[in-house]
Design an enzyme around this catalytic site. Structure first.
Site, short mmCIF file in Angstrom:
data_model
loop_
_atom_site.label_atom_id
_atom_site.label_comp_id
_atom_site.label_asym_id
_atom_site.label_seq_id
_atom_site.Cartn_x
_atom_site.Cartn_y
_atom_site.Cartn_z
N GLU A 171 0.82 -1.22 0.00
CA GLU A 171 0.00 0.00 0.00
C GLU A 171 0.85 1.27 0.00
O GLU A 171 0.49 2.26 -0.62
CB GLU A 171 -0.97 0.00 1.18
CG GLU A 171 -1.98 -1.14 1.18
CD GLU A 171 -2.77 -1.26 -0.13
OE1 GLU A 171 -2.96 -0.25 -0.84
OE2 GLU A 171 -3.19 -2.38 -0.46
N VAL A 198 6.65 2.36 -15.10
CA VAL A 198 8.02 2.52 -14.61
C VAL A 198 8.94 1.69 -15.48
O VAL A 198 8.75 0.48 -15.61
CB VAL A 198 8.15 2.07 -13.12
CG1 VAL A 198 9.60 2.15 -12.67
CG2 VAL A 198 7.25 2.89 -12.23
#
Length: 200
Positions: A171, A198
């Site tokens: 998270e 990414v």
């Protein structure tokens, strides 16, 4: 947030960022009122994960060993509260909101530009183990900043477990603007065509 340094490749000192964390423990006196030790254990796990200090780092799949990284981010329980008073970074709140576990359960949030707020609850209404928003989602609704997580998914001791102890690591990745490696869905089995945006 504070910045320290670690020795680099001999050319420069590399920055290490320390994120102050406050755990808001929402409870009604039951097992959801987890111990300080369980929270300390979670901080240890976060630092192992984000600083590449895991004991099993040698078990990384060979094709990923060259890109597995020390993220140069570490976590510490806050030592001062928003008023400058000493704190242990653990805020215990007696409330039935622990049985709801949604955005309205983010009680007594400390300033988001100085702290990572983690609200620990007994139940999350959506059925998730925990959740966080990507940063752009909280620009218009800053009150939704922070993370909500089940008490049984904090740390590897007490009511936590080794198998559930990485949920907060996950998270916090979202909190720091990382999507799932397969994209935005929560169900990688349905659609793996997305991206985390990414470059590996």
């Amino acid at each position: 947030f504070t910045k320290g340094y670690k020795e680099g490749d001999g050319k420069a000192m590399l920055p290490i960022y320390t994120v102050p964390v406050v755990f808001h423990i929402l409870h009604e006196g039951g097992p959801e009122n987890i111990s300080d030790a369980q929270i300390f254990d979670q901080i240890r796990i976060l630092n192992e994960d984000y600083r590449k200090l895991n004991a099993d780092i040698s078990a990384v799949v060979p094709s990923f060993t060259s890109i597995a990284a020390d993220c140069e981010i570490q976590f510490a329980l806050a030592k001062k509260d928003p008023l400058g008073n000493c704190t242990n970074g653990i805020d215990r709140i007696y409330t039935s909101e622990t049985n709801v576990g949604d955005d309205d359960s983010k009680l007594n949030q400390w300033p988001r530009n100085k702290y990572l707020n983690v609200s620990v609850v007994k139940i999350i209404s959506s059925g998730a183990a925990g959740y966080a928003y990507l940063p752009f989602s909280t620009i218009a609704a800053p009150e939704n900043d922070g993370i909500v997580i089940l008490s049984t998914y904090v740390g590897s001791i007490g009511s936590g477990s080794v198998t559930r102890s990485r949920a907060l690591t996950h998270e916090i990745g979202h909190y720091l603007n990382l999507n799932h490696t397969w994209g935005g869905t929560n169900d990688p089995g349905v659609d793996c065509s997305g991206s985390d945006a990414v470059s590996d």
